[in-house]
Design an enzyme around this catalytic site. Structure first.
Site, PDB file in Angstrom:
ATOM      1  N   ARG A 143       0.829  -1.223   0.000  1.00 48.72           N
ATOM      2  CA  ARG A 143       0.000   0.000   0.000  1.00 48.72           C
ATOM      3  C   ARG A 143       0.860   1.268   0.000  1.00 48.72           C
ATOM      4  O   ARG A 143       0.418   2.333  -0.406  1.00 48.72           O
ATOM      5  CB  ARG A 143      -0.962  -0.034   1.194  1.00 48.72           C
ATOM      6  CG  ARG A 143      -1.905   1.144   1.283  1.00 48.72           C
ATOM      7  CD  ARG A 143      -3.262   0.807   1.933  1.00 48.72           C
ATOM      8  NE  ARG A 143      -3.159  -0.083   3.068  1.00 48.72           N
ATOM      9  CZ  ARG A 143      -3.137   0.330   4.347  1.00 48.72           C
ATOM     10  NH1 ARG A 143      -3.216   1.609   4.642  1.00 48.72           N
ATOM     11  NH2 ARG A 143      -3.060  -0.548   5.320  1.00 48.72           N
ATOM     12  N   TYR A 187     -15.945  21.071 -10.640  1.00 46.37           N
ATOM     13  CA  TYR A 187     -16.348  19.766 -11.197  1.00 46.37           C
ATOM     14  C   TYR A 187     -17.529  19.218 -10.367  1.00 46.37           C
ATOM     15  O   TYR A 187     -17.453  19.170  -9.139  1.00 46.37           O
ATOM     16  CB  TYR A 187     -15.112  18.859 -11.087  1.00 46.37           C
ATOM     17  CG  TYR A 187     -15.251  17.456 -11.573  1.00 46.37           C
ATOM     18  CD1 TYR A 187     -15.513  17.162 -12.896  1.00 46.37           C
ATOM     19  CD2 TYR A 187     -15.047  16.394 -10.692  1.00 46.37           C
ATOM     20  CE1 TYR A 187     -15.593  15.849 -13.335  1.00 46.37           C
ATOM     21  CE2 TYR A 187     -15.121  15.083 -11.119  1.00 46.37           C
ATOM     22  CZ  TYR A 187     -15.395  14.820 -12.445  1.00 46.37           C
ATOM     23  OH  TYR A 187     -15.471  13.521 -12.875  1.00 46.37           O
ATOM     24  N   ASP A 220      -7.604  22.173  -8.028  1.00 44.45           N
ATOM     25  CA  ASP A 220      -7.794  21.108  -9.015  1.00 44.45           C
ATOM     26  C   ASP A 220      -7.135  21.620 -10.301  1.00 44.45           C
ATOM     27  O   ASP A 220      -7.676  22.488 -10.981  1.00 44.45           O
ATOM     28  CB  ASP A 220      -9.289  20.809  -9.210  1.00 44.45           C
ATOM     29  CG  ASP A 220      -9.519  19.622 -10.150  1.00 44.45           C
ATOM     30  OD1 ASP A 220      -8.660  19.385 -11.027  1.00 44.45           O
ATOM     31  OD2 ASP A 220     -10.558  18.956 -10.016  1.00 44.45           O
ATOM     32  N   LYS A 245      -6.931  12.024 -17.049  1.00 44.27           N
ATOM     33  CA  LYS A 245      -7.057  12.880 -18.228  1.00 44.27           C
ATOM     34  C   LYS A 245      -5.730  12.886 -19.004  1.00 44.27           C
ATOM     35  O   LYS A 245      -5.388  11.907 -19.618  1.00 44.27           O
ATOM     36  CB  LYS A 245      -7.500  14.281 -17.795  1.00 44.27           C
ATOM     37  CG  LYS A 245      -8.761  14.265 -16.904  1.00 44.27           C
ATOM     38  CD  LYS A 245     -10.022  13.967 -17.675  1.00 44.27           C
ATOM     39  CE  LYS A 245     -11.218  13.604 -16.811  1.00 44.27           C
ATOM     40  NZ  LYS A 245     -11.632  14.579 -15.826  1.00 44.27           N
TER      41      LYS A 245
HETATM   42  C1  LIG Z   1     -12.363  14.230 -14.570  1.00 44.85           C
HETATM   43  C2  LIG Z   1     -12.110  15.231 -13.534  1.00 44.85           C
HETATM   44  C3  LIG Z   1     -11.993  14.857 -12.196  1.00 44.85           C
HETATM   45  C4  LIG Z   1     -12.227  13.453 -11.731  1.00 44.85           C
HETATM   46  O1  LIG Z   1     -11.317  12.555 -12.215  1.00 44.85           O
HETATM   47  P1  LIG Z   1     -11.689  10.972 -12.277  1.00 44.85           P
HETATM   48  O2  LIG Z   1     -10.377  10.344 -12.516  1.00 44.85           O
HETATM   49  O3  LIG Z   1     -12.673  10.823 -13.378  1.00 44.85           O
HETATM   50  O4  LIG Z   1     -12.263  10.613 -10.939  1.00 44.85           O
HETATM   51  C5  LIG Z   1     -11.706  15.844 -11.288  1.00 44.85           C
HETATM   52  N1  LIG Z   1     -11.551  17.122 -11.644  1.00 44.85           N
HETATM   53  C6  LIG Z   1     -11.657  17.515 -12.916  1.00 44.85           C
HETATM   54  C7  LIG Z   1     -11.475  18.951 -13.258  1.00 44.85           C
HETATM   55  C8  LIG Z   1     -11.954  16.587 -13.899  1.00 44.85           C
HETATM   56  O5  LIG Z   1     -12.104  17.006 -15.159  1.00 44.85           O
END
Ligand SMILES: *Cc1c(COP(=O)(O)O)cnc(C)c1O
Length: 393
Positions: free
Chosen positions: A55, A108, A180, A205
């Site tokens: 972990r 988000y 974020d 992403k």
């Molecule tokens: C897609 C996204 C997330 C979440 O990511 P996941 O891997 O799908 O959980 C968080 N913040 C933003 C800005 C996103 O576009």
């Protein structure tokens, strides 16, 4: 080291790669020790790159963590099984019952739901703020405010925040700042130089970049790294070595993918902007995007993601005609892969509480991939024809 060199070279230290180009996939729960002494040495160094228990990660994870930490410019990086887990794990690592959180209104949607459904139940109160509030944030800070959370540009509506001003005021009041930073990936913004304490990525992403792995990262300054690392560990957050390997593999082409997708997206955004039926473009590099001046000041580039708003007169049937029947743009959530995507955006006004969104004008969000822009433009051209035919009906 320049950015392109870092993307290629970071995380490839021999201690992880063992002499081959890519650090191998080291899958493990149990780590075997030869002596009690070795065991206690590993226990003392756990979380600091010493092999201890699955972990806590293996060489594959350590290589990825080191690469992301250095690209983002922080002291250390925690890995999570999704971007959403990185956001919840980071917030839960620092907030406790009775604390107050300031959350950007253009966040988000699942982050908003986390605040309203999960954090609320733990006695953590959230106030949403206008992404363009700037210095006005001071008026929303209460004695129990602990965290200022930013997302810049905002999800879907793309408002670019004045990150340095917001961070300066937050720090004057003893708050910590979280961003974020997914839209920028670790290469188009230097969050720690702007005053951010923790930078979060949905690695799903652009870092992974191929639409085949879910992952999140959170990178902290020296001041917050230990608490983030330990609390994330206690919350049970970890990723598989196979996924860490794929994220590292995706990372190596991040620079060229983003540069090409940025170029393709700008070409298509300019094409859309020149159309009579397009009201405006929501892309940070366009003057029509709120916070465009902060984008020019604080960001090193853009990517394949933007939205566009059509002039008055759309309806759901016409929007459906637009997005259904496309050849290259696929309909699907997420973005950051090599392929083009499109979404018809409905109900933005329902996920804004501190600001108002005019939902009478149809909006679409596109993610521009690595296809030839001529094919993508032809696809959009046909979508506009279907749209107008549906409106005329
Ligand atoms: C897609 C996204 C997330 C979440 O990511 P996941 O891997 O799908 O959980 C968080 N913040 C933003 C800005 C996103 O576009």
């Amino acid at each position: 080291m320049k950015k392109a060199t870092k993307i290629v070279s970071l995380g490839r230290d021999k201690k992880w790669s063992k002499g081959v180009v890519n650090p191998p996939v080291v899958r493990a729960s149990t780590v075997i020790f030869d002596s009690l002494e070795q065991m206690s040495k590993a226990a003392a160094g756990r979380g600091k790159g010493e092999l201890f228990y699955g972990r806590r990660g293996t060489d594959t994870h350590f290589a990825l963590q080191a690469a992301i930490a250095e690209l983002e410019g922080g002291a250390g990086t925690a890995l999570y099984p999704s971007g959403a887990a990185a956001i919840s794990g980071t917030l839960l690592s620092f907030l406790k019952s009775g604390d107050h959180l300031l959350m950007v209104d253009s966040v988000y949607e699942p982050t908003r739901d986390l605040c309203d459904k999960v954090l609320k139940g733990f006695g953590i109160e959230t106030t949403y703020y206008d992404p363009m509030i700037g210095a006005g944030i001071a008026e929303l800070i209460k004695p129990n405010t602990k965290v200022l959370f930013l997302e810049s540009p905002g999800s879907i509506t793309m408002e670019v925040q004045d990150v340095p001003t917001l961070c300066r005021i937050a720090h004057e009041h003893g708050l910590m700042t979280m961003l974020d930073n997914t839209w920028s990936s670790p290469i188009n913004c230097r969050p720690f130089e702007l005053g951010i304490d923790i930078s979060i990525q949905a690695a799903t992403k652009y870092i992974v970049g191929h639409s085949d792995v879910m992952m999140g990262t959170a990178t902290a300054t020296e001041q917050y790294w230990e608490q983030l690392r330990e609390n994330s560990y206690l919350l049970g957050q970890c990723v598989s070595a196979d996924d860490a390997y794929l994220a590292l593999r995706g990372l190596r082409t991040l620079g060229v993918r983003m540069a090409q997708q940025e170029k393709n997206a700008l070409e298509i955004a300019h094409w859309l902007d020149a159309r009579d039926d397009v009201d405006h473009i929501r892309h940070p590099a366009f003057a029509s995007c709120p916070g465009h001046e902060f984008f020019k000041r604080d960001y090193q580039g853009s990517n394949g993601l933007f939205s566009f708003v059509l002039k008055q007169g759309g309806n759901k049937k016409a929007m459906q005609a637009f997005v259904e029947g496309m050849e290259h743009f696929k309909m699907g959530f997420s973005w950051g892969g090599y392929e083009s995507l499109i979404l018809a955006e409905f109900g933005i006004e329902k996920i804004r509480t501190a600001t108002q969104w005019d939902s009478t004008k149809p909006m679409f969000r596109v993610h521009i991939g690595l296809e030839d822009t001529e094919d993508l433009i032809a696809d959009l051209e046909a979508a506009f024809a279907r749209y107008h035919a549906a409106l005329a009906n």
